[in-house]
Motif scaffolding. Sequence first.
Motif, PDB file in Angstrom:
ATOM      1  N   PHE A 446       0.826  -1.210   0.000  1.00 46.85           N
ATOM      2  CA  PHE A 446       0.000   0.000   0.000  1.00 46.85           C
ATOM      3  C   PHE A 446       0.857   1.256   0.000  1.00 46.85           C
ATOM      4  O   PHE A 446       0.633   2.184  -0.792  1.00 46.85           O
ATOM      5  N   MET A 447       1.876   1.319   0.897  1.00 48.78           N
ATOM      6  CA  MET A 447       2.695   2.524   0.994  1.00 48.78           C
ATOM      7  C   MET A 447       3.534   2.741  -0.261  1.00 48.78           C
ATOM      8  O   MET A 447       3.777   3.888  -0.664  1.00 48.78           O
ATOM      9  N   THR A 448       3.974   1.663  -0.884  1.00 46.69           N
ATOM     10  CA  THR A 448       4.750   1.795  -2.117  1.00 46.69           C
ATOM     11  C   THR A 448       3.887   2.404  -3.219  1.00 46.69           C
ATOM     12  O   THR A 448       4.304   3.346  -3.911  1.00 46.69           O
ATOM     13  N   ILE A 449       2.673   1.893  -3.374  1.00 46.00           N
ATOM     14  CA  ILE A 449       1.758   2.417  -4.404  1.00 46.00           C
ATOM     15  C   ILE A 449       1.382   3.854  -4.091  1.00 46.00           C
ATOM     16  O   ILE A 449       1.391   4.727  -4.981  1.00 46.00           O
ATOM     17  N   TRP A 450       1.056   4.147  -2.824  1.00 43.09           N
ATOM     18  CA  TRP A 450       0.654   5.510  -2.455  1.00 43.09           C
ATOM     19  C   TRP A 450       1.779   6.504  -2.708  1.00 43.09           C
ATOM     20  O   TRP A 450       1.544   7.600  -3.248  1.00 43.09           O
ATOM     21  N   SER A 451       3.011   6.158  -2.327  1.00 42.17           N
ATOM     22  CA  SER A 451       4.146   7.079  -2.501  1.00 42.17           C
ATOM     23  C   SER A 451       4.391   7.371  -3.971  1.00 42.17           C
ATOM     24  O   SER A 451       4.656   8.525  -4.352  1.00 42.17           O
ATOM     25  N   ARG A 452       4.295   6.356  -4.803  1.00 41.47           N
ATOM     26  CA  ARG A 452       4.497   6.574  -6.241  1.00 41.47           C
ATOM     27  C   ARG A 452       3.420   7.498  -6.807  1.00 41.47           C
ATOM     28  O   ARG A 452       3.722   8.409  -7.596  1.00 41.47           O
TER      29      ARG A 452
END
Length: 493
Positions: A446-452
């Motif tokens: 989730f955090m990887t997708i959100w940050s991108r």
Amino acid sequence: MAEKTVGALSAEETSASASINVPDQEIQGWGEKATKRLLWRLDWHIIPFMSLIYLLCFLDRTNIGNARLDNLETDLKLHGLQYNDCLAILFPFYIAAEIPSNMMMKRVRPSIWLTFIMVFWSAAMIGQGFVRNYSGLMATRVILGVFEGGLFPGVNYYITQWYCRHECGFRMALFFSAATLAGAFGGILARGIAEMSGVGGLSAWSWIFILEGLLSILVSFSAYWAICDYPGTAEFLRPDERAEVERRLKADHGHLSNDFDLKYVWQALTDWKIYIHMLICMAGFCPIYSFSLFLPTIVKNMGYTANNAQLMTVPPYVCACFFTITASWLADRYRQRGVFLLGFQLIAIAGFSMLAATGSPSVQYTGTVFAAIGIYPQIPLGLAWNSGNIGGSLKRGTGIAMQVMGGNCGGIVASYVYLSRDGPRFVTGHSILIGFVAMAFVLTSFMTIWSRRENAGRDTIASENNSPQELTEEQKGLERELADNVPWFRYTV
């Protein structure tokens, strides 16, 4: 040392004042080779001692697992869940100390604060060797938690005061790899100390606590002089090197606030992203503490004698150390965190699955190696990810402490993951840890997708501003309050 006589200025004020208007031509003389030499000097003067004191800290916190194999429970007449209670009692006090400790790191110099807490936790460890009952062991574990709680978040925050965001992960890994070495060293040391059983009328487990506590307190007496405070007062750097370190940090972090103001603590406490990282960290530390506290018991139940089990705990930690350092170096190089975390989480799940699925000693032992390789790199990767994505010094220090608080909540759970009644296979415990790592996998995704997506959105807004103008001092002052919400800030993914 000159850095110990900075007077009444706070560490951050001293650091700021040392950004003494060095001429541009001097700054421009720093090429790639010169910068590498500068970073090497920083590494040599900062990382080895930080790693040493964390090795001792982690050894003192987890050596109770080794002591258990040398009749600790029998001698202290522990029964039921009392051993697990003694493990768990450390963590609430450890957690409570973390944010106040990082605020003290901001208020007073690291050389003073880290020396102070190290002396007291070492004394508690020595005292633990003389306890005679359950109550005494509980009391010394409380004191140990109060004073050890500030070290891990404090050193991670300290590293961010010397290195740019994309350089911190590797250094945090070098420092954290001391935890893996502590596991390896602890097993070897405990095997040797076992021969001292009966010396001075004390059992081997007493000598494990006393000798390792004495080692820690000897090192603590040198800490005040060995710890360099901040770049602006670092005696091992030349004036131009101090200025370059601070120039690089300013370029990396921008003009975000370094002030000591409680509103930045509040910013951290209300930032939802930090709470996600707290959960990821908890799901990493829970298996690490379970592994560290119970690995000797797990290996012994594979059929090894107590002495051989101490030695057989070493190889998993050696493998974990190698992968922790290598993964963080690669993550810094490619400026990626989430992808590496996801990969190691899958390895950890595979390792604990092997432990849970079969009673074959060879498969189980291989599972411990995979589990160690999977869980240990997650901590420095996760800490570098979170700290690099927080703008502003005090907010970052608070956010790091919050993340480690979340991690150590996992330590409370870890104390009860492996119960004696579930031995010798501990299928329930292994399954619980699989669930924790799986939760971390989902949150990391989730955090990887959100940050991108967030970075892409900010890039789009920036591209629409076709004629960017230099900010006025008033505008810079307003942006100082925004931390990582400023438009130009980009998250590490």
